[in-house]
Design a protein around this motif. Structure first.
Motif, PDB file in Angstrom:
ATOM      1  N   MET A  17       0.833  -1.206   0.000  1.00 27.24           N
ATOM      2  CA  MET A  17       0.000   0.000   0.000  1.00 27.24           C
ATOM      3  C   MET A  17       0.869   1.258   0.000  1.00 27.24           C
ATOM      4  N   GLU A  18       1.938   1.246   0.794  1.00 22.83           N
ATOM      5  CA  GLU A  18       2.855   2.386   0.817  1.00 22.83           C
ATOM      6  C   GLU A  18       3.455   2.621  -0.568  1.00 22.83           C
ATOM      7  N   LYS A  19       3.852   1.540  -1.240  1.00 18.27           N
ATOM      8  CA  LYS A  19       4.425   1.659  -2.586  1.00 18.27           C
ATOM      9  C   LYS A  19       3.392   2.237  -3.547  1.00 18.27           C
ATOM     10  N   GLY A  20       2.161   1.799  -3.423  1.00 21.27           N
ATOM     11  CA  GLY A  20       1.090   2.325  -4.260  1.00 21.27           C
ATOM     12  C   GLY A  20       0.898   3.815  -4.075  1.00 21.27           C
ATOM     13  N   ARG A  21       0.939   4.275  -2.823  1.00 22.31           N
ATOM     14  CA  ARG A  21       0.811   5.715  -2.552  1.00 22.31           C
ATOM     15  C   ARG A  21       2.021   6.475  -3.087  1.00 22.31           C
ATOM     16  N   GLU A  22       3.218   5.914  -2.883  1.00 22.97           N
ATOM     17  CA  GLU A  22       4.457   6.542  -3.364  1.00 22.97           C
ATOM     18  C   GLU A  22       4.430   6.725  -4.882  1.00 22.97           C
ATOM     19  N   MET A  23       3.868   5.748  -5.597  1.00 21.27           N
ATOM     20  CA  MET A  23       3.806   5.794  -7.059  1.00 21.27           C
ATOM     21  C   MET A  23       2.562   6.510  -7.573  1.00 21.27           C
ATOM     22  N   ALA A  24       1.714   6.979  -6.643  1.00 22.20           N
ATOM     23  CA  ALA A  24       0.452   7.641  -6.989  1.00 22.20           C
ATOM     24  C   ALA A  24      -0.434   6.736  -7.844  1.00 22.20           C
ATOM     25  N   THR A 118      -4.749  -5.659  -7.049  1.00 22.06           N
ATOM     26  CA  THR A 118      -5.519  -5.097  -8.145  1.00 22.06           C
ATOM     27  C   THR A 118      -5.845  -3.643  -7.832  1.00 22.06           C
ATOM     28  N   GLY A 119      -6.107  -2.893  -8.878  1.00 23.49           N
ATOM     29  CA  GLY A 119      -6.506  -1.496  -8.702  1.00 23.49           C
ATOM     30  C   GLY A 119      -5.906  -0.591  -9.742  1.00 23.49           C
ATOM     31  N   ASP A 120      -4.692  -0.882 -10.182  1.00 17.88           N
ATOM     32  CA  ASP A 120      -4.030  -0.076 -11.195  1.00 17.88           C
ATOM     33  C   ASP A 120      -3.758  -1.005 -12.384  1.00 17.88           C
ATOM     34  N   THR A 121      -2.789  -0.665 -13.217  1.00 20.49           N
ATOM     35  CA  THR A 121      -2.446  -1.584 -14.306  1.00 20.49           C
ATOM     36  C   THR A 121      -1.856  -2.853 -13.694  1.00 20.49           C
ATOM     37  N   ALA A 128       3.861  -3.006  -6.864  1.00 14.47           N
ATOM     38  CA  ALA A 128       3.431  -2.784  -5.473  1.00 14.47           C
ATOM     39  C   ALA A 128       3.536  -4.074  -4.664  1.00 14.47           C
ATOM     40  N   ALA A 129       3.080  -5.174  -5.230  1.00 18.46           N
ATOM     41  CA  ALA A 129       3.141  -6.454  -4.523  1.00 18.46           C
ATOM     42  C   ALA A 129       4.575  -6.839  -4.199  1.00 18.46           C
ATOM     43  N   MET A 130       5.459  -6.701  -5.171  1.00 19.19           N
ATOM     44  CA  MET A 130       6.856  -7.090  -4.958  1.00 19.19           C
ATOM     45  C   MET A 130       7.532  -6.217  -3.907  1.00 19.19           C
ATOM     46  N   ALA A 131       7.139  -4.950  -3.810  1.00 21.73           N
ATOM     47  CA  ALA A 131       7.684  -4.079  -2.761  1.00 21.73           C
ATOM     48  C   ALA A 131       7.305  -4.628  -1.390  1.00 21.73           C
TER      49      ALA A 131
END
Length: 142
Positions: A17-24, A118-121, A128-131
């Protein structure tokens, strides 16, 4: 072979989730399954579509049940659509053969669970998962 723990599952989700926010990225939904395909942990970000659980679950479930990650499942679906259709029949339509289903392996290469994002491409879902998986000190196969 050890199954994924609740604590490691929560760490994976938090860091993904943090990675997802970091990448917008768009709001993510993340599930972690154990080596039997059972939900260990799930989280849906604020603003994520309510149906995303089923997609995240389907990505991870196919990985655990087939022992192959999402990218390999997609390649198999493209090469042998009849096989993936049959697999989905066997598993009640629960398999979504696309990237974003990451197989978790132990040090010996055994399956210990899977992560579905799921949620983005699909490619961003994998990042995000791998982070999260890396932060938990585990090995992910995307």
């Amino acid at each position: 072979m050890a199954s994924i723990s609740v604590n490691k599952s929560r760490l994976i989700i938090r860091k993904a989730m943090e990675k997802g926010r970091e990448m917008a990225l768009k709001p993510l939904s993340i599930v972690v399954l154990d080596d039997g395909g059972h939900v260990v942990a799930f989280e849906r970000a604020d603003g994520a579509a309510p149906g995303r659980f089923g997609i995240a679950h389907g990505k991870a479930y196919g990985s655990v049940m087939l022992g192959i990650a999402g990218q390999a499942q997609m390649a198999r679906a493209e090469q042998q659509a009849y096989f993936m259709a049959a697999v989905n029949g066997v598993y009640g339509g629960q398999v979504i053969p696309v990237p974003g289903g990451i197989l978790l392996r132990d040090k010996r290469g055994g399956v210990m669970g899977a992560v579905g994002v799921t949620g983005d491409t699909s490619d961003n879902d994998v990042i995000a998962a791998m982070a999260g998986i890396d932060a938990a000190g585990l090995t992910g196969e995307s």
